[in-house]
Design an enzyme around this catalytic site. Structure first.
Site, PDB file in Angstrom:
ATOM      1  N   ASN A   9      -3.182 -10.020  -1.826  1.00  0.00           N
ATOM      2  CA  ASN A   9      -3.051 -11.245  -1.049  1.00  0.00           C
ATOM      3  C   ASN A   9      -2.935 -10.843   0.423  1.00  0.00           C
ATOM      4  O   ASN A   9      -1.907 -10.320   0.833  1.00  0.00           O
ATOM      5  CB  ASN A   9      -1.800 -12.006  -1.515  1.00  0.00           C
ATOM      6  CG  ASN A   9      -1.507 -13.228  -0.648  1.00  0.00           C
ATOM      7  OD1 ASN A   9      -2.320 -13.613   0.189  1.00  0.00           O
ATOM      8  ND2 ASN A   9      -0.329 -13.830  -0.851  1.00  0.00           N
ATOM      9  N   LYS A  11      -2.782 -12.725   2.950  1.00  0.00           N
ATOM     10  CA  LYS A  11      -2.055 -13.700   3.780  1.00  0.00           C
ATOM     11  C   LYS A  11      -2.874 -13.981   5.044  1.00  0.00           C
ATOM     12  O   LYS A  11      -4.092 -14.082   4.959  1.00  0.00           O
ATOM     13  CB  LYS A  11      -0.642 -13.178   4.063  1.00  0.00           C
ATOM     14  CG  LYS A  11       0.069 -12.803   2.747  1.00  0.00           C
ATOM     15  CD  LYS A  11       1.529 -12.584   2.852  1.00  0.00           C
ATOM     16  CE  LYS A  11       2.053 -12.256   1.446  1.00  0.00           C
ATOM     17  NZ  LYS A  11       3.500 -12.119   1.402  1.00  0.00           N
ATOM     18  N   HIS A  96       2.009 -20.042  -4.117  1.00  0.00           N
ATOM     19  CA  HIS A  96       2.694 -18.867  -3.551  1.00  0.00           C
ATOM     20  C   HIS A  96       3.985 -19.350  -2.903  1.00  0.00           C
ATOM     21  O   HIS A  96       4.053 -20.452  -2.353  1.00  0.00           O
ATOM     22  CB  HIS A  96       1.783 -18.186  -2.523  1.00  0.00           C
ATOM     23  CG  HIS A  96       2.338 -16.880  -2.062  1.00  0.00           C
ATOM     24  ND1 HIS A  96       3.307 -16.808  -1.086  1.00  0.00           N
ATOM     25  CD2 HIS A  96       2.100 -15.609  -2.468  1.00  0.00           C
ATOM     26  CE1 HIS A  96       3.631 -15.526  -0.909  1.00  0.00           C
ATOM     27  NE2 HIS A  96       2.912 -14.787  -1.744  1.00  0.00           N
ATOM     28  N   GLU A  98       5.265 -18.778  -0.181  1.00  0.00           N
ATOM     29  CA  GLU A  98       5.123 -19.205   1.223  1.00  0.00           C
ATOM     30  C   GLU A  98       4.570 -20.629   1.295  1.00  0.00           C
ATOM     31  O   GLU A  98       4.909 -21.386   2.208  1.00  0.00           O
ATOM     32  CB  GLU A  98       4.251 -18.188   1.982  1.00  0.00           C
ATOM     33  CG  GLU A  98       5.036 -16.907   2.253  1.00  0.00           C
ATOM     34  CD  GLU A  98       4.229 -15.617   2.232  1.00  0.00           C
ATOM     35  OE1 GLU A  98       2.995 -15.663   2.400  1.00  0.00           O
ATOM     36  OE2 GLU A  98       4.852 -14.546   2.041  1.00  0.00           O
ATOM     37  N   GLU A 166       6.734 -13.559  -8.747  1.00  0.00           N
ATOM     38  CA  GLU A 166       7.052 -12.977  -7.439  1.00  0.00           C
ATOM     39  C   GLU A 166       8.439 -13.441  -6.995  1.00  0.00           C
ATOM     40  O   GLU A 166       8.580 -14.533  -6.419  1.00  0.00           O
ATOM     41  CB  GLU A 166       6.028 -13.429  -6.395  1.00  0.00           C
ATOM     42  CG  GLU A 166       4.623 -12.960  -6.664  1.00  0.00           C
ATOM     43  CD  GLU A 166       3.809 -12.864  -5.379  1.00  0.00           C
ATOM     44  OE1 GLU A 166       3.296 -11.780  -5.105  1.00  0.00           O
ATOM     45  OE2 GLU A 166       3.714 -13.860  -4.648  1.00  0.00           O
ATOM     46  N   GLY A 172       7.875  -9.038   0.907  1.00  0.00           N
ATOM     47  CA  GLY A 172       7.880  -8.591   2.299  1.00  0.00           C
ATOM     48  C   GLY A 172       9.190  -7.979   2.755  1.00  0.00           C
ATOM     49  O   GLY A 172       9.409  -7.789   3.949  1.00  0.00           O
ATOM     50  N   SER A 207       6.862  -6.473  -2.751  1.00  0.00           N
ATOM     51  CA  SER A 207       7.089  -5.098  -2.280  1.00  0.00           C
ATOM     52  C   SER A 207       6.515  -4.027  -3.214  1.00  0.00           C
ATOM     53  O   SER A 207       7.096  -2.946  -3.337  1.00  0.00           O
ATOM     54  CB  SER A 207       8.588  -4.857  -2.011  1.00  0.00           C
ATOM     55  OG  SER A 207       9.028  -5.690  -0.953  1.00  0.00           O
ATOM     56  N   GLY A 228       1.000  -7.763  -1.463  1.00  0.00           N
ATOM     57  CA  GLY A 228       0.847  -8.291  -0.107  1.00  0.00           C
ATOM     58  C   GLY A 228       0.545  -7.157   0.869  1.00  0.00           C
ATOM     59  O   GLY A 228      -0.579  -6.647   0.930  1.00  0.00           O
TER      60      GLY A 228
END
Ligand code: 13P
Length: 245
Positions: A9, A11, A96, A98, A166, A172, A207, A228
């Site tokens: 991903n 992003k 997701h 986010e 996730e 992150g 991560s 990510g």
């Protein structure tokens, strides 16, 4: 046997030129036999056209990070999954964390996206995950199973879908779930899927790095990764892919 997936991903990172450099490296390595599973890349929407030029016709799949649940209309700023499909996409990331947190996407909106994406023959990758306070108060299963149930509410369970677990606190942050924590969540999700559990691919994300991928991949219920930061660099991403062999 569930086919493993190594998904990246991106992003809101990478220009078309940087995407090209990434695939020059990835596609050359795949030719020289780097294996591990199916590769899926989720580029930013504006970079999809360049990615399609590189990977359509190869073994690499790509998809949207987010889409609307209709093919066209007066929906300023949204992405049409039908157009992505026409461009060669095969997946759409749905829910997701986010999107859930920053853009306030609700379970009911996500359920519409899952159903629509399936209806046009693309595969939704539904993301679920608890935040730190939910984990610390012992609510992990309640949260992730709730998101699973709600996200699949209108889904056609006979059509393909993929789940990505996730944990929000691992995204992150460099703070990866232990293989045991991830496995426990994957088992709970698989059980909740009932008869479909055995064939549904459940990925771990948060991560994931070349250094920790091997021990996570060794767990029976982890069918691959949604990566990510470490998916932005071809070498590390290929190492993660290799851990899935
Ligand atoms: P990181 O691998 O950077 O933690 O991101 C995980 C993620 O959000 C993938 O969708």
């Amino acid at each position: 046997m569930r086919k493993k997936i190594c998904a990246g991903n991106w992003k809101m990172y990478k220009t078309p030129k940087e995407a090209g450099e990434f695939f020059d490296s990835i596609l050359a390595s795949l030719k020289s036999n780097v294996k591990g599973g199916e590769i899926v890349i989720f580029p930013p929407a504006l970079v999809c056209e360049s990615v399609a030029k590189y990977v359509n016709g190869s073994s690499v799949h790509w998809g949207l990070q987010n889409s609307y649940f209709e093919s066209k209309g007066a929906f300023t700023g949204e992405n049409s999954p039908d157009v992505a499909k026409a461009m060669g996409a095969t997946y759409v990331l749905v829910g997701h964390s986010e999107r859930r947190k920053i853009f306030s996407e609700s379970d009911s909106l996500l359920a519409k996206k899952v159903a629509y994406v399936q209806s046009i023959g693309l595969t939704p990758m539904l993301c679920v995950g608890e935040d730190l306070s939910e984990r610390e108060t012992g609510r992990t299963n309640e949260v992730i199973l709730g998101q699973l149930d709600e996200g699949l509410k209108s889904a056609d369970r006979k059509k393909p879908f993929v789940i990505a677990y996730e944990p929000v606190w691992a995204i992150g942050t460099g703070k990866v779930a232990t293989p045991e924590q991830a496995e426990e969540a994957h088992v709970a999700l698989r059980e909740r899927l009932g008869g479909l559990g055995e064939s549904t691919r459940i990925l771990y994300g948060g991560s994931v790095k070349p250094e920790n991928a091997g021990e996570l991949a060794a767990k029976k219920n982890i069918d691959g990764f949604l990566v990510g930061g470490a998916s932005l660099e071809a070498k590390g991403f290929l190492q993660i892919l290799s851990s899935l062999q």
